[in-house]
Design a protein around this motif. Structure first.
Motif, PDB file in Angstrom:
ATOM      1  N   MET A 175      -6.281  13.308   4.947  1.00 23.55           N
ATOM      2  CA  MET A 175      -6.224  13.749   6.341  1.00 23.55           C
ATOM      3  C   MET A 175      -5.691  15.155   6.495  1.00 23.55           C
ATOM      4  N   ASN A 176      -5.106  15.683   5.432  1.00 19.17           N
ATOM      5  CA  ASN A 176      -4.405  16.954   5.531  1.00 19.17           C
ATOM      6  C   ASN A 176      -5.221  18.107   6.133  1.00 19.17           C
ATOM      7  N   ILE A 223      -1.356   4.668   0.687  1.00 17.34           N
ATOM      8  CA  ILE A 223      -1.137   5.361   1.961  1.00 17.34           C
ATOM      9  C   ILE A 223      -1.042   6.861   1.722  1.00 17.34           C
ATOM     10  N   ALA A 224      -0.338   7.233   0.638  1.00 15.79           N
ATOM     11  CA  ALA A 224      -0.208   8.656   0.314  1.00 15.79           C
ATOM     12  C   ALA A 224      -1.590   9.268   0.065  1.00 15.79           C
ATOM     13  N   TRP A 225      -2.471   8.488  -0.571  1.00 19.32           N
ATOM     14  CA  TRP A 225      -3.819   8.971  -0.838  1.00 19.32           C
ATOM     15  C   TRP A 225      -4.562   9.232   0.478  1.00 19.32           C
ATOM     16  N   ALA A 233       0.830  -1.206   0.000  1.00 22.89           N
ATOM     17  CA  ALA A 233       0.000   0.000   0.000  1.00 22.89           C
ATOM     18  C   ALA A 233       0.862   1.252   0.000  1.00 22.89           C
ATOM     19  N   PHE A 234       2.000   1.153   0.643  1.00 20.36           N
ATOM     20  CA  PHE A 234       2.936   2.260   0.700  1.00 20.36           C
ATOM     21  C   PHE A 234       3.509   2.544  -0.679  1.00 20.36           C
ATOM     22  N   VAL A 238       3.284  13.128  10.127  1.00 24.44           N
ATOM     23  CA  VAL A 238       2.196  12.955  11.099  1.00 24.44           C
ATOM     24  C   VAL A 238       1.126  12.065  10.490  1.00 24.44           C
ATOM     25  N   ALA A 239       0.771  12.353   9.229  1.00 23.77           N
ATOM     26  CA  ALA A 239      -0.280  11.584   8.572  1.00 23.77           C
ATOM     27  C   ALA A 239       0.115  10.120   8.429  1.00 23.77           C
TER      28      ALA A 239
END
Lengths: 189, 161
Positions: A70-71, A63-65, A57-58, A91-92
């Motif tokens: 969350m930003n 994960i980036a998505w 996923a990374f 943090v995310a």
């Protein structure tokens, strides 16, 4: 921790001998090694498996998505570092990996995040506002998929290993929300 | 379900899912070194506490004073904010002796999932950057643990008894 551990053992040994359980105690001492190995092995096996999935996923950007989603929330929660997108990214990732219940896999990102916050700290010996908020989020531990507990429940032959998850999610969300509310009210009132 | 999504995304994006998986597994296995030691030490201490009868004694006092639940659940709640491995060791103890699908087994699972180890997180993170004045983060962390555990207990009583 050392003191705590030693006093647990010492008090048990003394109390056990006084109540005449020395034989049971020595049996336990002999068998504890293999007993521990017995449940650590399935735990590690499942953690490895999910670590593998998370690594995929990374690399493929899932994960980036999630992090980008969350930003806005993080900018609101951590206003004094909202310009620093790199730190916000760490943090995310920390929070996203924590959601999968892989606490130790989340630690490296978390450490980078707090180091990033330290760069903006005018007074390096004192915690900043966002550090406190970040750690409150972290100790509340928003876990949406508690991998290790699930693995242990399977290993101990549960007929419904996953039935606790919704309730655990409600509990962990309340813990985090309560922490954030107390933090806001106490520190930024 | 989410494994399916992840695999489809990597096929679409032409990411080498297989070697990524292997890499993750390899890193996961490194945890064994850290986890086994702390687990063994905690299991040792908790086994002794249980066998010697101290755990029962302490928990009986709590059960009389507050809420009547299995003694080891009290121990688990007391350990939870300080050591995740300790509370996990108690949870395994409960699975073994009271049953994984018993009321106590389910409550233990929910409590374990309800929060993270406050003391560990705070020492590790602030220790790493050398912050000495941690303000009220410890207090807030413990309050949030308390809320998480309370909700966990309420939910178990509500839905499983």
């Amino acid at each position: 921790m050392t003191l705590f551990w030693c006093s647990m053992i010492l008090s048990s040994l003394v109390f056990g001998m006084m109540t005449g359980k020395s034989e049971l105690l020595s049996n336990a001492i002999v068998s504890v090694g293999s007993e521990t190995l017995e449940f650590v092995l399935p735990l590690i096996a499942v953690t490895c498996f999910f670590n593998g999935i998370v690594e995929i996923a990374f690399q493929n950007g899932c994960i980036a998505w999630l992090e980008r989603r969350m930003n806005p929330l993080l900018r609101f929660l951590l206003p004094d570092i909202k310009e620093d997108t790199e730190t916000l990214g760490y943090v995310a990732s920390n929070i996203v990996i924590n959601m999968f219940g892989l606490g130790s896999a989340a630690t490296p990102a978390g450490l980078k995040a707090i180091k990033g916050m330290q760069k903006h700290n005018p007074n390096p010996k004192t915690a900043t506002r966002s550090m406190v908020t970040f750690l409150v989020l972290n100790t509340g531990g928003v876990t949406l998929f508690p991998t290790s507990i699930l693995a242990l429940r399977v290993a101990y032959g549960s007929s419904m290993p996953a039935n606790f998850i919704p309730y655990a999610v409600i509990a962990t969300l309340s813990a985090s929300v309560a922490g954030l509310i107390v933090d806001r009210w106490w520190n930024h009132h | 379900m989410f494994i399916l999504i992840i695999l489809i995304v990597s096929l679409v994006k032409k990411v080498d899912a297989y070697s990524a998986f292997l890499k993750g597994v390899k890193e996961g296995f490194l945890l064994f070194n850290d986890v086994f030691g702390s687990m063994l030490s905690m299991m040792f201490a908790i086994n002794l506490l249980r066998i010697s009868g101290i755990l029962d004694l302490v928990a009986q006092i709590f059960s009389k004073g507050f809420l009547k639940i299995e003694p080891s659940l009290w121990a688990m709640m007391l350990f939870r904010p300080f050591s995740g491995t300790a509370s996990m060791a108690v949870m395994i103890d409960i699975f073994k002796y009271l049953g994984v699908d018993s009321f106590s087994g389910i409550m233990a699972s929910i409590i374990q999932g309800s929060t993270d180890t406050t003391l560990y997180v705070i020492t590790l993170y602030f220790g790493c950057i050398g912050v000495k004045k941690i303000k009220n983060s410890m207090a807030i962390g413990l309050i949030s643990d308390f809320v998480g555990i309370t909700v966990a207990i309420l939910l178990t009583f509500l839905f499983f008894s």
